[in-house]
Design a protein around this motif. Structure first.
Motif, mmCIF file in Angstrom:
data_model
loop_
_atom_site.group_PDB
_atom_site.id
_atom_site.type_symbol
_atom_site.label_atom_id
_atom_site.label_comp_id
_atom_site.label_asym_id
_atom_site.label_seq_id
_atom_site.Cartn_x
_atom_site.Cartn_y
_atom_site.Cartn_z
ATOM 1 N N GLY A 1 0.869 -1.427 -0.005
ATOM 2 C CA GLY A 1 -0.140 -0.034 0.121
ATOM 3 C C GLY A 1 0.919 1.341 -0.002
ATOM 4 O O GLY A 1 1.931 1.263 -0.360
ATOM 5 N N ASP A 2 0.468 2.444 0.424
ATOM 6 C CA ASP A 2 0.974 3.572 0.442
ATOM 7 C C ASP A 2 1.533 3.977 1.782
ATOM 8 O O ASP A 2 2.295 5.131 1.642
ATOM 9 N N THR A 3 1.260 3.459 2.666
ATOM 10 C CA THR A 3 1.710 3.717 4.080
ATOM 11 C C THR A 3 3.210 3.706 4.261
ATOM 12 O O THR A 3 3.805 2.930 3.811
ATOM 13 N N GLY A 4 3.591 4.914 4.706
ATOM 14 C CA GLY A 4 5.152 5.089 5.308
ATOM 15 C C GLY A 4 6.066 5.367 3.881
ATOM 16 O O GLY A 4 7.334 5.573 4.299
ATOM 17 N N TRP A 5 5.678 5.280 2.675
ATOM 18 C CA TRP A 5 6.828 5.266 1.787
ATOM 19 C C TRP A 5 7.308 6.763 1.613
ATOM 20 O O TRP A 5 8.491 7.099 1.369
ATOM 21 N N SER A 6 6.432 7.746 1.887
ATOM 22 C CA SER A 6 6.953 9.217 1.524
ATOM 23 C C SER A 6 8.011 9.409 2.826
ATOM 24 O O SER A 6 9.159 10.039 2.630
ATOM 25 N N GLU A 7 7.584 9.060 3.949
ATOM 26 C CA GLU A 7 8.584 9.152 5.177
ATOM 27 C C GLU A 7 9.668 8.529 4.798
ATOM 28 O O GLU A 7 10.836 9.261 5.107
ATOM 29 N N LEU A 8 9.914 7.152 4.407
ATOM 30 C CA LEU A 8 10.959 6.675 4.015
ATOM 31 C C LEU A 8 12.047 7.309 3.080
ATOM 32 O O LEU A 8 13.147 7.541 3.389
ATOM 33 N N ALA A 9 11.233 7.871 1.876
ATOM 34 C CA ALA A 9 12.029 8.689 1.029
ATOM 35 C C ALA A 9 12.455 9.684 1.735
ATOM 36 O O ALA A 9 13.760 10.208 1.238
ATOM 37 N N GLY A 10 11.977 10.381 2.450
ATOM 38 C CA GLY A 10 12.348 11.693 3.030
ATOM 39 C C GLY A 10 13.579 11.452 4.033
ATOM 40 O O GLY A 10 14.377 12.259 4.258
ATOM 41 N N LEU A 11 13.879 10.167 4.383
ATOM 42 C CA LEU A 11 14.936 9.949 5.437
ATOM 43 C C LEU A 11 16.368 9.587 4.507
ATOM 44 O O LEU A 11 17.189 9.606 5.063
ATOM 45 N N MET A 12 15.941 9.319 3.286
ATOM 46 C CA MET A 12 17.252 9.116 2.641
ATOM 47 C C MET A 12 18.116 10.084 2.167
ATOM 48 O O MET A 12 17.606 11.210 2.150
ATOM 49 N N GLN A 13 19.351 10.046 2.562
ATOM 50 C CA GLN A 13 20.487 10.983 2.224
ATOM 51 C C GLN A 13 21.007 10.880 0.818
ATOM 52 O O GLN A 13 21.327 9.611 0.373
ATOM 53 N N PRO A 14 21.305 12.017 0.235
ATOM 54 C CA PRO A 14 22.161 11.918 -1.141
ATOM 55 C C PRO A 14 23.496 11.373 -0.753
ATOM 56 O O PRO A 14 24.106 11.434 0.095
ATOM 57 N N ASP A 15 23.919 10.940 -1.863
ATOM 58 C CA ASP A 15 25.553 10.352 -2.005
ATOM 59 C C ASP A 15 25.939 9.632 -1.210
ATOM 60 O O ASP A 15 27.068 9.668 -0.565
ATOM 61 N N ARG A 16 25.041 8.541 -0.739
ATOM 62 C CA ARG A 16 25.753 7.595 0.262
ATOM 63 C C ARG A 16 24.908 6.113 -0.192
ATOM 64 O O ARG A 16 23.984 6.168 -1.075
ATOM 65 N N VAL A 17 25.641 5.033 0.019
ATOM 66 C CA VAL A 17 25.112 3.991 -0.620
ATOM 67 C C VAL A 17 23.613 3.648 0.168
ATOM 68 O O VAL A 17 23.704 3.612 1.413
ATOM 69 N N ARG A 18 22.840 3.131 -0.451
ATOM 70 C CA ARG A 18 21.564 2.809 0.155
ATOM 71 C C ARG A 18 21.420 1.398 -0.315
ATOM 72 O O ARG A 18 21.311 0.785 -1.513
#
Ligand code: NAP
Length: 484
Positions: free
Chosen positions: A97-114
């Motif tokens: 579903g849609d729960t939590g995805w925007s929050e997770l995306a907001g936590l990601m930092q640029p320029d590092r391994v994910r």
């Protein structure tokens, strides 16, 4: 012994299924051990994600309990647990579903391994890949780790490969088989390709046969319904035993590089002969005292799913034609043990009058328990008298060699997760390898289903069905004893 710990670059690791059994028992304790070893650089973050609701504080307590339970007895400096927990957070997310995805995306930092670890049921692998893409988290620095089972046959594995490939390049997909992360398994490659001693003898001219045994003492327990749709062939042989077979049988790769190694493994799978019906023995364990039998764990009382399988295989190439490989794996067997035995041919002639017979060397590679190797060699029995020969093991138990109480032998997950962060795919399965393994497995399963073969009953605590012993006896060989 001083071990060299190389910190890995800072990373964000998201564990989908962060509240599950695998995360609790393996992934989180493994990360903690790497943290203790100083391998996680400051700033590395671990984000647990699951469908149920938890605050970060609650999730940290869950992680602390998991570490207390599954890392017991392992040393780590005081205060380190708190520092580790500081790196952990939780996001409630629904893979469907849609729960939590925007929050997770907001936590990601640029320029590092994910890295996104898919520690969830296989039906969620596709939806997770799709949502990562939709929410902009599937860029070129992203890696995904996919747990087993990777499909249940060739068609489903292909479909899964196609779905993942829509959003990720093969170089970003880490299909995990934790057997490949075991210290012994990597040592198998070191022994084969780092010594002059073995490789010249590693072929059908000198090797009589090879045995691979993965024996468990536990039954299917609460996983009965899941297991009944799978069986030992799909659950163990297609992946773990096949990977061990490949590493034992492959040609030396030109370099220790992911594709070079995986190309050679793939060639082994493609050279496997079709297996004759008489070279397969399947079994189901019986009840023993208080312990229920296989059929008591499943709804279908006519189930023909095997909890044990033994097979004799041939590899049609110049190196191995004529050398049989015997594989067996099962539940509720005499002991929990996994080993590979390379049984060399007998000496052609005995020159010693007092000696009873000819001798052979056996190289044993133990995956569990007591990871290590031993090489059986023949020497003179000490003392006066004639030339009586005895066989003794040259033993190298890694725990003895690596540290007190074996505490420095890293768990497979420690190695593999760090390899994901480093971007090293050597110890992960490539898509074509998995498909080739299913392409070999599928017709065998289809054939026994078409014949209506029933698995043979075997006693719990035994070495499996009688016919499995006969599989080797009829060739004048015998299995190594299953013992702790
Ligand atoms: P598990 O204990 O059943 O845990 C499943 C996890 O998935 C839970 O964290 C659950 O979260 C989460 N989940 C379920 N539905 C979800 C959804 N719609 N959205 C987001 N999260 C969802 O399973 P497991 O034993 O950890 O196994 C995980 C995977 O590893 C499976 O593919 C399994 O075959 C594989 N594996 C497991 C083991 C093992 O020893 N356990 C060994 C090898 C491979 P909630 O708690 O919030 O429901």
């Amino acid at each position: 012994m001083v071990s060299r710990v190389i910190p890995v670059e800072s990373f964000d690791l998201v564990i989908f299924g962060g509240t599950g059994d695998l995360a609790r028992r393996k992934i989180l304790p493994a990360l903690f051990r790497r943290f203790c070893a100083g391998q996680m650089e400051d700033g590395a973050r671990i984000i647990g994600a699951a469908r149920s609701e938890h605050t970060t504080a609650e999730y940290r307590r869950f992680v602390a309990e998991a570490i207390a339970e599954f890392n017991a007895g392992r040393s780590c400096e005081t205060g380190t647990l708190d520092a580790f927990l500081d790196s952990i957070s939780f996001v409630q997310i629904d893979a469907m579903g849609d729960t939590g995805w925007s929050e997770l995306a907001g936590l990601m930092q640029p320029d590092r391994v994910r890295a996104f670890y898919f520690s969830v049921g296989p039906s969620l692998f596709g939806p997770l890949a799709e949502r990562l893409h939709q929410h902009g988290m599937a860029d070129s620095d992203t890696r995904i780790v996919v747990e087993k089972p990777f499909g249940r046959d060739l068609d489903s594995a292909r479909a899964l490969n196609v779905t993942l490939a829509q959003h990720f390049d093969e170089s970003q997909i880490y299909r995990i088989d934790h057997y490949l992360g075991k210290e012994t398994v990597q040592n198998l490659m070191a022994v084969r390709f780092g010594n002059m001693l073995f490789e010249p003898l590693w072929n059908s001219q000198y090797v009589d046969h090879i045995q691979i045994t993965v024996a468990e003492t536990v039954g299917v327990g609460g996983r009965g319904e899941y297991y009944d749709k799978s069986g030992a062939m799909r659950d163990m042989v297609q992946n773990h035993l096949m990977q061990l077979l490949c590493l034992i049988a492959m040609e030396p790769p030109a370099k220790f590089d992911p594709d070079a190694v995986r190309d050679e493994k793939l060639k082994v799978i493609r050279a496997l002969d079709a297996v004759r019906a008489e070279d397969i023995v399947r079994g189901q364990y019986l009840a023993e005292a208080e312990k229920p039998g296989y059929l008591e764990h499943v709804d279908d009382q006519t189930s023909r799913t095997e909890s044990f399988i033994a097979l004799k295989l041939g590899i049609s190439n110049w190196r191995w034609a004529g050398t049989p490989f015997y594989l067996r794996t099962g539940k509720r067997l005499r002991a929990r043990t996994s080993e590979i035995a390379v049984v060399f041919k007998e000496t052609p002639h005995s020159i010693f009058e007092d000696d009873g017979g000819r001798h052979r060397n056996i190289l044993t590679i133990r995956l569990q328990p007591n990871e290590g190797m031993d090489l059986g060699v023949t020497i003179k029995e000490p003392g006066p008298g004639g030339m009586r020969l005895i066989d003794v093991p040259l033993d190298m138990t890694f725990a003895d060699a690596l540290g007190p109480d074996g505490e420095d032998v890293p768990d497979a997950y420690e190695r593999l997760i760090m390899d994901v962060v480093r971007g090293n795919q050597t110890l992960f399965m490539r898509g074509d390898e998995v498909e080739a393994a299913w392409a070999w497995t599928d017709p065998l399963i289809a054939a026994w289903e078409a014949r209506g073969d029933r698995p043979q009953a075997y006693e719990s605590g035994s070495s499996g069905p009688e016919d499995a012993l006969m599989l080797m006896h009829r060739d004048g060989r015998r299995w190594r004893e299953i013992r702790p």
